[in-house]
Motif scaffolding. Structure first.
Motif, PDB file in Angstrom:
ATOM      1  N   GLU A 200       0.826  -1.201   0.000  1.00  0.00           N
ATOM      2  CA  GLU A 200       0.000   0.000   0.000  1.00  0.00           C
ATOM      3  C   GLU A 200       0.869   1.263   0.000  1.00  0.00           C
ATOM      4  O   GLU A 200       2.063   1.233   0.329  1.00  0.00           O
ATOM      5  N   TYR A 201       0.215   2.357  -0.372  1.00  0.00           N
ATOM      6  CA  TYR A 201       0.894   3.648  -0.487  1.00  0.00           C
ATOM      7  C   TYR A 201       0.592   4.485   0.762  1.00  0.00           C
ATOM      8  O   TYR A 201      -0.577   4.775   1.045  1.00  0.00           O
ATOM      9  N   VAL A 202       1.654   4.868   1.477  1.00  0.00           N
ATOM     10  CA  VAL A 202       1.525   5.501   2.786  1.00  0.00           C
ATOM     11  C   VAL A 202       2.181   6.876   2.762  1.00  0.00           C
ATOM     12  O   VAL A 202       3.312   7.032   2.299  1.00  0.00           O
ATOM     13  N   PHE A 203       1.461   7.859   3.287  1.00  0.00           N
ATOM     14  CA  PHE A 203       2.002   9.210   3.427  1.00  0.00           C
ATOM     15  C   PHE A 203       2.002   9.585   4.902  1.00  0.00           C
ATOM     16  O   PHE A 203       1.012   9.398   5.610  1.00  0.00           O
ATOM     17  N   VAL A 204       3.137  10.150   5.364  1.00  0.00           N
ATOM     18  CA  VAL A 204       3.299  10.560   6.760  1.00  0.00           C
ATOM     19  C   VAL A 204       3.716  12.025   6.781  1.00  0.00           C
ATOM     20  O   VAL A 204       4.721  12.400   6.167  1.00  0.00           O
TER      21      VAL A 204
ATOM     22  N   PHE B  86       2.292  10.527  -5.476  1.00  0.00           N
ATOM     23  CA  PHE B  86       1.278   9.467  -5.430  1.00  0.00           C
ATOM     24  C   PHE B  86       0.348   9.595  -6.635  1.00  0.00           C
ATOM     25  O   PHE B  86      -0.832   9.934  -6.492  1.00  0.00           O
ATOM     26  N   PRO B  87       0.858   9.330  -7.842  1.00  0.00           N
ATOM     27  CA  PRO B  87       0.008   9.497  -9.025  1.00  0.00           C
ATOM     28  C   PRO B  87      -1.222   8.590  -9.013  1.00  0.00           C
ATOM     29  O   PRO B  87      -2.234   8.901  -9.650  1.00  0.00           O
ATOM     30  N   GLU B  88      -1.154   7.479  -8.273  1.00  0.00           N
ATOM     31  CA  GLU B  88      -2.297   6.561  -8.200  1.00  0.00           C
ATOM     32  C   GLU B  88      -3.093   6.742  -6.909  1.00  0.00           C
ATOM     33  O   GLU B  88      -4.074   6.019  -6.683  1.00  0.00           O
ATOM     34  N   GLY B  89      -2.669   7.661  -6.060  1.00  0.00           N
ATOM     35  CA  GLY B  89      -3.417   7.930  -4.838  1.00  0.00           C
ATOM     36  C   GLY B  89      -2.764   7.350  -3.594  1.00  0.00           C
ATOM     37  O   GLY B  89      -1.791   6.587  -3.664  1.00  0.00           O
ATOM     38  N   ILE B  90      -3.326   7.712  -2.442  1.00  0.00           N
ATOM     39  CA  ILE B  90      -2.790   7.340  -1.130  1.00  0.00           C
ATOM     40  C   ILE B  90      -3.754   6.370  -0.452  1.00  0.00           C
ATOM     41  O   ILE B  90      -4.955   6.620  -0.373  1.00  0.00           O
ATOM     42  N   ASP B  91      -3.203   5.260   0.052  1.00  0.00           N
ATOM     43  CA  ASP B  91      -4.030   4.308   0.810  1.00  0.00           C
ATOM     44  C   ASP B  91      -4.145   4.708   2.274  1.00  0.00           C
ATOM     45  O   ASP B  91      -5.219   4.599   2.872  1.00  0.00           O
ATOM     46  N   ILE B  92      -3.021   5.143   2.851  1.00  0.00           N
ATOM     47  CA  ILE B  92      -2.981   5.465   4.282  1.00  0.00           C
ATOM     48  C   ILE B  92      -2.307   6.813   4.470  1.00  0.00           C
ATOM     49  O   ILE B  92      -1.211   7.046   3.953  1.00  0.00           O
TER      50      ILE B  92
END
Length: 351
Positions: free
Chosen positions: A162-166, A227-233
């Protein structure tokens, strides 16, 4: 009488002057060197600990306590002309609680002073593992570590890939969330407020990417770049404009953990609104506030997870340590302006 007099000690304290608005200044706090304390608990006392404070944590939430603010019982504001309080590591000099013994090392909420008498023993954890720096119990092995662990694994329900941003990713909590996510096989991006912190995230803490939000005129554009495909978390430590931009870039069924909103702490009289909340409906987002004390029952499980990672060098932890209570005011004021790099810690006494 001579025996009792000999037990009197000077007890240096960092005092809270009065309620504030805006950013805290060093002058909003002062050091009191006139306080004295008898190093002996009353014979008829129960449920009390006499503590020698060793390390104190400097945490962003402390800004909330510097003004009258309805926190619905989670916190209570500081009282003017009394010592600041926060998480710390201490040695028990005398215990009147059967759960603790004289000589035990503990972490929990204590005063910003050399010695404290605590009547709230339920908030203390006995330190069993001393083969790591004791200062770690203000951070990676204390409240921030539990916050990162419970917020990421319990609230966010992460999955490999998954794609995670903090946000505020180099802070005490963010740096751990990013590493936990990487260990699970996630793609992780962090934001921070300086190039030094961005380099730290990428070169020491193992983030896939990082950016300086102060250099991004359009946060929505920046997030689409990473995140060209978007963020999961999204693990949110800042709120405000960053949260608003993230809402536009979340994936369907994404999760947002509201851990902190440091961008708002100095502007609670006129907080920034969130304009893109309708994305939570369109994308079926789960957005939940994180209160770490609800997860303290998981502390033994957390230690089983984190201690091997520390011993094997599989997790890095960055501290920003200052010496002496005299440094406390500058440390707290600086933290809320982003001057620290890593977990801000005050050394009161070294053993």
């Amino acid at each position: 009488m001579a025996e009792e007099v000999s037990r009197h000690v000077k007890n240096k304290q960092v005092m809270f002057k009065d309620y504030i608005t805006g950013f805290p200044e060093e002058s909003d706090m002062y050091v009191n060197t006139d306080n004295t304390l008898i190093l002996k608990l009353p014979q008829d006392s129960n449920g009390i600990l006499l503590l020698k404070n060793l390390y104190l944590a400097v945490d962003p939430y402390m800004r909330l306590l510097m003004q009258k603010f309805d926190t619905s019982g989670v916190f209570s504001p500081f009282t003017p002309n009394t010592p600041l309080r926060g998480y710390g590591v201490a040695r028990i000099l005398e215990s009147r609680d059967p759960k603790f013994e004289t000589g035990d090392l503990v972490w929990g909420t204590t005063g910003w002073e050399e010695y404290s008498v605590s009547t709230n023993t339920e908030g203390f954890f006995k330190i069993q593992h001393t083969d790591v720096p004791l200062s770690y119990y203000t951070g990676i092995l204390g409240m921030p570590g539990m916050t990162a662990y419970s917020g990421f694994f319990e609230l966010c329900s992460p999955k490999k890939g998954e794609y995670v941003f903090v946000s505020s990713a180099s802070g005490a909590v963010g740096q751990l969330v990013g590493q936990f996510a990487k260990s699970l096989g996630c793609y992780v991006v962090g934001s921070a407020g300086s190039e030094e912190k961005v380099n730290l995230l990428k070169n020491k803490l193992g983030f896939d990417e990082a950016f300086n939000y102060k250099e991004e005129p359009d946060l929505d554009v920046a997030l689409k770049r990473y995140f060209p495909e978007g963020i999961d978390i999204y693990f949110d430590n800042v709120g405000g404009k960053m949260l608003d931009a993230v809402l536009l870039n979340m994936k369907f069924l994404g999760r947002i953990a509201l851990c902190g909103m440091v961008s708002q702490y100095n502007n609670l009289e006129r907080p920034e609104g969130v304009h893109n909340l309708i994305s939570g409906i369109f994308k079926a987002l789960r957005i939940e506030g994180l209160q770490v004390y609800r997860y303290y029952h998981l502390y033994p499980k957390f230690l089983e997870y984190i201690l091997p990672l520390i011993h094997e060098g599989k997790v890095a932890y960055v501290e920003d340590i200052v010496e002496g209570l005299e440094s406390g005011s500058a440390a707290l004021a600086g933290l809320l302006r982003g001057r620290n790099v890593g977990k801000q810690v005050i050394v009161v006494a070294r053993e």
